[in-house]
Design an enzyme around this catalytic site. Structure first.
Site, PDB file in Angstrom:
ATOM      1  CD  GLU A  23      -0.992   0.952   3.585  1.00 23.14           C
ATOM      2  OE1 GLU A  23      -1.521   1.948   3.231  1.00 23.14           O
ATOM      3  OE2 GLU A  23      -1.114   0.201   4.620  1.00 23.14           O
ATOM      4  CE  LYS A 158       1.065   2.397  15.047  1.00 24.49           C
ATOM      5  NZ  LYS A 158       1.015   2.328  13.563  1.00 24.49           N
TER       6      LYS A 158
END
Ligand code: PSU
Ligand code: MN
Length: 304
Positions: A23, A158
């Site tokens: 990406e 995260k």
């Protein structure tokens, strides 16, 4: 549609060779310049070193591009937060306006599927944000995993996100979450989260066979492969969690919302923790690129 696929990627796909999608939001919005560009190029090298062809994906001058050149990667890296972050909803706008856009996990999956790439490596995915029961902030990455036939290798998510809700959401959407060599969902900077994954798998071949079965059964959507950060680069959980709490408090104070919140938090965490977290971030992405290449090679060998 006008989809530009580099010659190297096109040839690899035509001959059934392993290809790994990468990406570009991670380049523009995930790391500072120049480490973002250096990392993107090292990640491509890592994919090659493990027998697959890398395909960095972005929108360049309005053209969806699969297999960006070094110059294009450099351009997105330099643009940083000024590049347009492109998820599913942004894509037609950026194409129609002829802009440069850095694709998120969702955006990259869409273009990878159109090119015929099955495996994609990144750092972390978007998910259900903390407080989503009020804000409804749930990343479009999760919807994409339900519908688009691309499997994402990441280091978990995260804890800027609510990891429990993210797992529940993926379960509802029918997305299998695999722990690579672990029963626990990794939390990006740390190897553990205390949350169980759906399945543990210990070899790239085992993962490739599951992907083959999914395609063979005509089941749409991807799987999420979560690969813990190597022990030697993992961070102290209390240091990173304090930084995350501080970043979230500042975002709330400033009223940051929508597509800006994830890049804001990533940038703040990096600033609070300094070079430490950046180095961990780089190492975990390389680790994911390696595993994704190994899975892609296994998949190409079993004809998937
Ligand atoms: N989480 C990270 N690093 C990232 C991102 C998320 O640890 O670089 C980026 C990815 O491109 C991901 C996007 O797809 O942020 C999610 O943004 P949002 O939450 O706005 O969907
Ligand atoms: Mn969001």
């Amino acid at each position: 549609m006008n989809l530009k696929i580099s010659n190297e990627v096109k040839q690899a796909l035509e001959s059934g060779k392993a290809v790994v999608a990468l990406e570009s939001t991670i380049i523009s919005h995930g790391m500072p310049y120049p480490q973002n560009v250096e990392t993107a190029l090292r990640v491509e090298q890592e994919v090659r070193a493990h027998g697959a062809v890398p395909a960095t994906i972005a929108i360049i001058g309005g053209v969806p591009t699969v297999g960006c050149s070094k110059e294009e990667i450099e351009c997105l890296g330099k643009a940083g937060l000024t590049a347009t972050k492109v998820s599913r909803r942004d894509m037609p706008i950026v194409v129609a306006k002829g802009l440069n856009g850095a694709t998120t996990v969702a955006g990259t999956m869409i273009l990878a599927e159109k090119a015929g790439i099955k495996i994609f490596a990144t750092g972390g995915i978007g998910g259900v944000h903390r407080g989503a029961e009020k804000t409804m902030d749930i990343s479009a990455d999760l919807e994409e995993l339900q519908t688009t036939d691309v499997t994402v290798v990441c280091a978990g998510a995260k804890s800027i996100l609510d990891l429990n809700l993210t797992m529940e959401y993926l379960e509802t959407k029918g997305v299998a979450v695999i722990g690579y060599g672990t029963d626990e969902l990794p939390a990006f900077f740390t190897r553990k989260s205390g949350i169980k994954v759906g399945y543990r798998m210990d070899t790239p071949n085992e993962i490739a066979r599951a992907l083959y079965a999914k395609t063979d059964m005509g089941l749409k959507g991807g799987m999420l492969i979560t690969n813990p950060i190597p022990e030697e680069y993992s961070m102290d959980a209390s240091v990173i969690n304090q930084a995350i709490d501080k970043a979230i408090a500042e975002a709330e104070e400033k009223g940051i919302k929508g597509k800006d919140i994830t890049p804001f938090l990533l940038d703040k965490i990096q600033k609070i923790t300094g070079g430490n977290s950046l180095n961990s971030n780089i190492e975990l992405v390389l680790n994911n690129a390696r595993l994704a290449a190994q899975i892609a090679v296994e998949l190409s060998q079993i004809g998937g």
